[in-house]
Design a protein around this motif. Structure first.
Motif, PDB file in Angstrom:
ATOM      1  N   ASP A  15       0.846  -1.190   0.000  1.00 58.79           N
ATOM      2  CA  ASP A  15       0.000   0.000   0.000  1.00 58.79           C
ATOM      3  C   ASP A  15       0.888   1.250   0.000  1.00 58.79           C
ATOM      4  O   ASP A  15       0.682   2.172  -0.799  1.00 58.79           O
ATOM      5  CB  ASP A  15      -0.930  -0.012   1.212  1.00 58.79           C
ATOM      6  CG  ASP A  15      -1.915   1.131   1.194  1.00 58.79           C
ATOM      7  OD1 ASP A  15      -2.590   1.321   0.157  1.00 58.79           O
ATOM      8  OD2 ASP A  15      -2.006   1.845   2.215  1.00 58.79           O
ATOM      9  N   THR A  58      -3.733  -7.726  -3.215  1.00 53.57           N
ATOM     10  CA  THR A  58      -4.714  -7.219  -2.251  1.00 53.57           C
ATOM     11  C   THR A  58      -4.584  -5.705  -2.124  1.00 53.57           C
ATOM     12  O   THR A  58      -5.588  -4.985  -2.148  1.00 53.57           O
ATOM     13  CB  THR A  58      -4.526  -7.891  -0.876  1.00 53.57           C
ATOM     14  OG1 THR A  58      -4.718  -9.294  -1.027  1.00 53.57           O
ATOM     15  CG2 THR A  58      -5.488  -7.335   0.155  1.00 53.57           C
ATOM     16  N   ALA A  59      -3.353  -5.214  -2.010  1.00 53.35           N
ATOM     17  CA  ALA A  59      -3.124  -3.771  -1.929  1.00 53.35           C
ATOM     18  C   ALA A  59      -3.585  -3.076  -3.203  1.00 53.35           C
ATOM     19  O   ALA A  59      -4.214  -2.010  -3.149  1.00 53.35           O
ATOM     20  CB  ALA A  59      -1.652  -3.484  -1.665  1.00 53.35           C
ATOM     21  N   ASN A  61      -5.933  -4.112  -5.381  1.00 51.14           N
ATOM     22  CA  ASN A  61      -7.394  -4.123  -5.447  1.00 51.14           C
ATOM     23  C   ASN A  61      -8.017  -3.151  -4.445  1.00 51.14           C
ATOM     24  O   ASN A  61      -9.009  -2.492  -4.754  1.00 51.14           O
ATOM     25  CB  ASN A  61      -7.930  -5.535  -5.234  1.00 51.14           C
ATOM     26  CG  ASN A  61      -7.602  -6.430  -6.408  1.00 51.14           C
ATOM     27  OD1 ASN A  61      -7.591  -6.000  -7.550  1.00 51.14           O
ATOM     28  ND2 ASN A  61      -7.311  -7.693  -6.133  1.00 51.14           N
ATOM     29  N   LYS A  62      -7.427  -3.051  -3.279  1.00 47.04           N
ATOM     30  CA  LYS A  62      -7.896  -2.113  -2.258  1.00 47.04           C
ATOM     31  C   LYS A  62      -7.751  -0.673  -2.759  1.00 47.04           C
ATOM     32  O   LYS A  62      -8.687   0.122  -2.664  1.00 47.04           O
ATOM     33  CB  LYS A  62      -7.088  -2.317  -0.979  1.00 47.04           C
ATOM     34  CG  LYS A  62      -7.422  -1.394   0.145  1.00 47.04           C
ATOM     35  CD  LYS A  62      -6.519  -1.725   1.350  1.00 47.04           C
ATOM     36  CE  LYS A  62      -6.443  -0.583   2.308  1.00 47.04           C
ATOM     37  NZ  LYS A  62      -5.476  -0.806   3.361  1.00 47.04           N
ATOM     38  N   SER A  66     -10.666   2.097  -3.903  1.00 48.13           N
ATOM     39  CA  SER A  66     -10.802   3.388  -3.222  1.00 48.13           C
ATOM     40  C   SER A  66     -10.734   4.557  -4.200  1.00 48.13           C
ATOM     41  O   SER A  66     -11.221   5.633  -3.892  1.00 48.13           O
ATOM     42  CB  SER A  66      -9.747   3.545  -2.134  1.00 48.13           C
ATOM     43  OG  SER A  66      -8.472   3.717  -2.707  1.00 48.13           O
TER      44      SER A  66
END
Length: 69
Positions: A15, A58-59, A61-62, A66
């Motif tokens: 992230d 995951t980061a 897609n997150k 957003s």
């Protein structure tokens, strides 16, 4: 930044890395993803292991989710 091949890189790590790339190089999330895959993972998805790659995705897609709001 030195990365040890024996550690699992966290979602938080990726992230922060995405935000750094977005701020300094690529303002579009998909382009930042391509940059990281090419330069960090050296074009090999599991270069730092499967779990690290899952955390990277995951980061991604997150962050992608957003930015759509």
């Amino acid at each position: 930044m030195t990365v040890n091949h024996s550690c699992v890189l966290s979602v938080g790590y990726f992230d922060a890395y995405f935000r750094l790339v977005l701020a300094s190089r690529e303002p579009v999330v998909e382009k930042a993803k391509e940059f990281i895959e090419t330069n960090f993972f050296k074009g090999e998805a599991c270069y730092y292991g499967e779990q690290s790659h899952r955390n990277f995705m995951t980061a991604f897609n997150k962050l992608k989710g957003s930015t759509k709001k």
